[in-house]
Design an enzyme around this catalytic site. Structure first.
Site, PDB file in Angstrom:
ATOM      1  N   CYS A   2       1.176   6.069  -2.351  1.00 17.99           N
ATOM      2  CA  CYS A   2       0.037   6.504  -3.265  1.00 17.99           C
ATOM      3  C   CYS A   2       0.353   6.197  -4.479  1.00 17.99           C
ATOM      4  CB  CYS A   2      -0.984   8.289  -2.670  1.00 17.99           C
ATOM      5  SG  CYS A   2      -0.718   7.669  -0.967  1.00 17.99           S
ATOM      6  N   LEU A  51      -2.842   5.202  -0.654  1.00 21.39           N
ATOM      7  CA  LEU A  51      -3.214   4.043  -0.106  1.00 21.39           C
ATOM      8  C   LEU A  51      -2.405   4.402   1.211  1.00 21.39           C
ATOM      9  CD1 LEU A  51      -2.329   0.389   0.170  1.00 21.39           C
ATOM     10  CD2 LEU A  51      -0.091   1.138  -0.251  1.00 21.39           C
ATOM     11  N   GLY A  81       4.667   9.049  -1.021  1.00 16.25           N
ATOM     12  CA  GLY A  81       5.215   8.691  -0.302  1.00 16.25           C
ATOM     13  C   GLY A  81       5.444   8.288   1.732  1.00 16.25           C
ATOM     14  N   GLU A  82       6.145   8.352   2.151  1.00 13.38           N
ATOM     15  CA  GLU A  82       6.453   8.235   3.782  1.00 13.38           C
ATOM     16  C   GLU A  82       7.466   9.576   3.886  1.00 13.38           C
ATOM     17  OE1 GLU A  82       4.305   6.945   5.008  1.00 13.38           O
ATOM     18  OE2 GLU A  82       3.383   5.355   4.240  1.00 13.38           O
ATOM     19  N   SER A 380      13.204  -4.293   2.675  1.00 13.51           N
ATOM     20  CA  SER A 380      13.819  -4.614   1.552  1.00 13.51           C
ATOM     21  C   SER A 380      14.744  -3.648   2.095  1.00 13.51           C
ATOM     22  CB  SER A 380      13.265  -4.462   0.327  1.00 13.51           C
ATOM     23  OG  SER A 380      14.020  -4.850  -0.838  1.00 13.51           O
TER      24      SER A 380
END
Length: 620
Positions: A2, A51, A81-82, A380
Site C-alpha cells: 500500500c 493494494l 506491508g505484509e 524475487s
C-alpha cells in the site's frame, strides 16, 4: 502492499487538511489502486491507499483501535506491508482476550501494538512501514522493517511532521519545498550508494531500517530494534558447511512458505540465475494445488540470438522452469519502447529521482507492468548476493583491498560505473561538493561500530566488513529501486532472502562457508543441490541483462539530441560541457559493458527529473 501518508501538527492540522490529505494520497495512487481512506483529528491526519492482497473484502484503512467511533479511538494505524507471521500472532492475541473483526494482518499489527506497544515490532516477521497515532500520548510512531524493504519518508519542521511512503507524497504537502541542497547533490552524484536515513530532497529524511521514530510535542526520538552489526561481527564456533546449508534450506523453505500466502494471484521472477531459481523451486514444491507461475525478461533483438546475455538468461530460465515444473513465460520487451521518453519519464517519476541505470530501470518497469496483468504478488531472489558475497567485488583483489566501498573502487568489478558518473560531472561542481572527502568520511562512518574480535583473521574481517557495507549501503539502493518500479504498477514484490532470520544466519557464517567448495555462494548451492539442474546450480553470477539492440543506442542518441537542443534550466550546471554534446556522449558510451550507454542515460534521467519535478537546486 500500500501507500501511507499523513502529518502531525501540534498547532492544528488546519481547515484544508482533508484536501491536502487527498492530494498526498493521490500522489501515491499507484501503490494502492484498490481503495483509499483518510482519518483526521485536531492534531493528526492519516491517509492510506490500499493494494488488497490478504482479506481482500475487509481491512480498509486507516484502522482504529478499539473498533469504536473515531472520537473514542485510542490508536489509529496506516500500514504498508505484509506480516508473514500474523496468523501465529493472532492466535496469541486471541488467547489474551482480543477479538478480531477482519481476517488480515493489518488488524493484527494494530492489536499487537495495543497489547505490547512499541515492543510489538520485535515479534514481527515481514516487510512493513507504518504509522501509529497514539491519541492518549498525543504521539506519532513511524516504524520500518528490519532491512528497509518498504520505504518511509518524513519531513519535520518544528511542531509539524509530514510522512509518506514515497517522497512524492511528502512533497505534495504545501509546507514542503521541492529543493535539493549540497548534501542532496552529493547523494545524486553518488547513485551507487544509498545513504542510511538520508534523501536528496532538502529537509526530507527516511526512517532507518530496523528503527522506530517517535514524534511528539517534545520532539523526535529514534529507537533501534534490530542491528545487522550484531550478527556480522558474531563469531561462533565454526559450523560445518553441511549443517549451515541444511539450516539455510530450512529457513528458506519456511520463509517462502510464509511469503506465498496471498488471496490474489502470485508468481515469481525467474531469471535463470541461482537465487531466483531457488525461490521458484521452493515455491513450486509447496502444496498449492497447481504449479507456480514464473516470468523472465528478454529483448526483441536477443529473441533469436543465442549469445547475448539476455538470450543466455532465457535459456537458463527455460532449463530451470522445465526442471522445477513452473508455468513459465518469457516476456519480450521491444527495444523501441525501452528508449521511449515517456517510459523513461515513468521510471524517473516512480523513483522521484534521476538516480537510475538506464534500460535496467525501464526494462524492470515494463516487466512489472506486464507481470501485473497476470499477478498481484511476485517473489524475487534479491539480496542473496549481498548477504552471501556473490558479487565480483567480493572477490576481485583491487575491489576487496580498496579503502572504500568495493563496488565503487577503481576496479573492473562493477563496470567502473562510479568513475563513469564522476566523469560526466562538471569539475567545478565536484570540487565544491568535496566528493572525495565526503566519500572518505561516509566510508569511515559506515565501518564504525563493527566490534570484531581482535583475533579475527584480516581476510575474514574484510569479508565481513564488505557484507556489512553491502547490506547497509548497496542493498537499500536495489530494494528502493525494486519497490518503486514494481509498485508503480501496483505489483507487490516479496524478497525471501531479506527475511531477518535468513540474514542473521547467513551473515554470521564464515567466508569459507559462504564459498563452500570454492564456489561463490557455495552454501546456497549446497542448500539447493536437489532443487535445480546442474547448469543452473553451478552457473556463475550474471548481471541483470541490458538490451543488445543497436537500435536502442541510436534511439538514445536521438533522444539526447532532442533534449539537449532545449535543455532544462540547471542541466549545464551539473554536467561537463562536452557531455552535453549528443554526438560525443553517444559515441563514447556505446562500447562500455555492464550498463551500455550509461553516460547518456545519466544525462537523460537528470533532464527528465528536472522537467517533471522542477527542483530548486541550491549550491553555494
Amino acid at each position: 502492499m500500500c501507500g501511507i501518508a499523513g502529518w502531525i501538527d501540534y498547532a492544528g492540522v488546519g481547515p484544508d487538511a482533508e484536501i491536502i490529505a487527498e492530494r498526498m494520497n493521490g500522489a501515491q495512487y499507484h501503490r494502492g489502486p484498490d481503495g483509499g481512506g483518510t482519518w483526521l483529528s485536531r492534531f493528526a491526519v492519516l491517509a492510506h491507499r490500499r493494494l488488497a492482497v490478504i482479506d481482500v473484502q475487509n481491512g480498509a484503512q486507516p484502522m482504529a483501535f478499539p473498533g469504536t467511533p473515531d472520537s473514542e479511538a485510542r490508536l489509529v494505524l496506516t500500514y504498508n506491508g505484509e506480516l508473514y507471521n500474523y496468523r501465529e500472532l493472532r492466535k496469541e492475541l486471541e488467547a489474551r482476550g482480543h477479538r478480531f473483526r477482519t481476517a488480515g494482518d493489518t488488524e493484527v499489527v494494530l492489536t499487537a501494538w495495543a497489547e505490547w506497544g512499541p515492543k510489538a515490532v520485535e515479534r514481527f516477521n515481514g516487510i512493513f512501514a507504518f504509522a501509529v497515532w497514539d491519541a492518549e500520548d498525543r504521539a506519532l510512531w513511524l516504524v520500518r522493517d528490519h532491512l528497509g524493504v518498504k520505504p518511509l519518508h518524513y519531513h519535520r519542521d518544528g511542531g509539524r511532521l509530514v510522512f509518506g511512503s514515497e517522497a512524492k507524497a511528502v512533497l505534495a504537502h504545501p509546507e514542503v519545498e521541492t529543493a535539493v541542497d549540497e548534501d542532496g547533490l552529493r547523494q545524486l552524484a553518488l547513485p551507487l550508494l544509498k545513504f542510511p536515513g538520508a534523501n536528496p530532497y532538502a529537509g526530507v529524511a527516511e526512517v532507518l531500517p530496523g528503527h522506530l521514530l517517535r514524534f511528539s510535542a517534545d520532539g523526535v526520538r529514534t529507537v533501534r530494534y534490530w542491528d545487522i552489526r550484531e550478527h556480522v561481527v558474531r563469531q561462533e564456533p565454526e559450523e560445518a558447511p553441511e549443517a549451515a546449508a541444511e539450516r539455510l534450506r530450512e529457513l528458506l523453505q519456511d520463509t517462502v512458505a510464509r511469503q506465498t500466502i496471498a488471496d490474489v494471484p502470485l508468481c515469481t521472477f525467474l531469471s535463470g540465475g541461482l537465487d531466483s531459481s531457488v525461490v521458484t523451486a521452493i515455491a513450486n514444491r509447496l502444496p498449492r494445488g497447481r504449479a507456480v507461475n514464473s516470468f523472465s525478461v528478454d529483448f526483441t533483438d536477443a529473441a533469436g540470438s543465442a549469445d547475448s546475455r539476455s538470450a543466455l538468461d532465457r535459456l537458463h530460465a527455460r532449463e530451470a522452469a522445465e526442471h522445477i515444473g513452473s508455468e513459465h513465460a518469457n516476456i519480450v520487451l521491444d527495444s523501441a519502447l525501452l528508449a521511449d521518453g515517456g517510459v523513461r519519464d515513468g521510471a524517473v517519476a516512480a523513483r522521484d529521482l534521476p538516480n537510475g541505470f538506464g534500460d535496467l530501470d525501464t526494462s524492470l518497469l515494463l516487466l512489472c507492468r506486464e507481470i501485473r496483468r497476470h499477478a498481484t504478488v511476485a517473489l524475487s531472489g534479491e539480496a542473496a548476493d549481498e548477504i552471501l558475497g556473490g558479487y565480483l567485488w567480493f572477490h576481485e583483489p583491487r575491489a576487496v583491498q580498496a579503502r572504500t566501498f568495493p563496488w565503487i573502487a577503481d576496479s573492473p568489478a562493477h563496470g567502473y560505473l562510479h568513475q563513469r558518473v564522476l566523469a560526466t560531472l562538471d569539475p567545478g561542481l565536484v570540487r565544491r561538493l568535496r566528493l572525495e572527502e565526503y566519500l572518505h568520511d561516509t566510508y569511515s562512518s559506515a565501518l564504525a561500530g563493527l566490534d570484531f574480535d581482535p583475533g579475527i583473521a584480516p581476510e575474514e574481517r574484510r569479508h565481513r566488513e564488505i557484507i556489512h557495507l553491502a547490506v547497509t549501503y548497496f542493498l537499500p539502493m536495489l530494494l528502493d529501486r525494486n519497490d518503486r518500479l514494481s509498485m508503480s504498477s501496483g505489483l507487490e514484490v516479496r524478497v525471501p532472502f531479506c527475511d531477518h532470520r535468513v540474514v542473521e544466519h547467513v551473515v554470521a557464517l564464515s567466508s569459507g562457508t559462504h564459498n563452500a567448495g570454492g564456489r561463490e555462494k557455495g552454501v546456497l548451492r549446497d542448500a539447493a543441490s536437489d532443487l535445480l539442474p546442474a547448469g543452473v546450480l553451478e552457473r556463475k553470477k550474471s548481471p541483470y541483462p541490458t538490451t543488445p539492440d543497436p537500435d536502442y543506442s541510436r534511439n538514445l542518441g536521438k533522444n539526447l539530441s532532442e533534449v539537449l537542443s532545449d535543455p532544462p534550466d540547471g542541466l549545464a550546471d551539473i554536467f561537463k560541457a562536452e557531455m552535453l554534446d549528443p554526438e560525443r556522449i553517444t559515441d563514447s558510451a556505446r562500447s562500455h559493458g555492464l550498463v551500455s550507454n550509461f553516460e547518456g542515460e545519466v544525462i537523460l534521467n537528470f533532464a527528465s527529473w528536472m522537467r517533471q519535478y522542477r527542483p530548486r537546486i541550491a549550491v553555494h
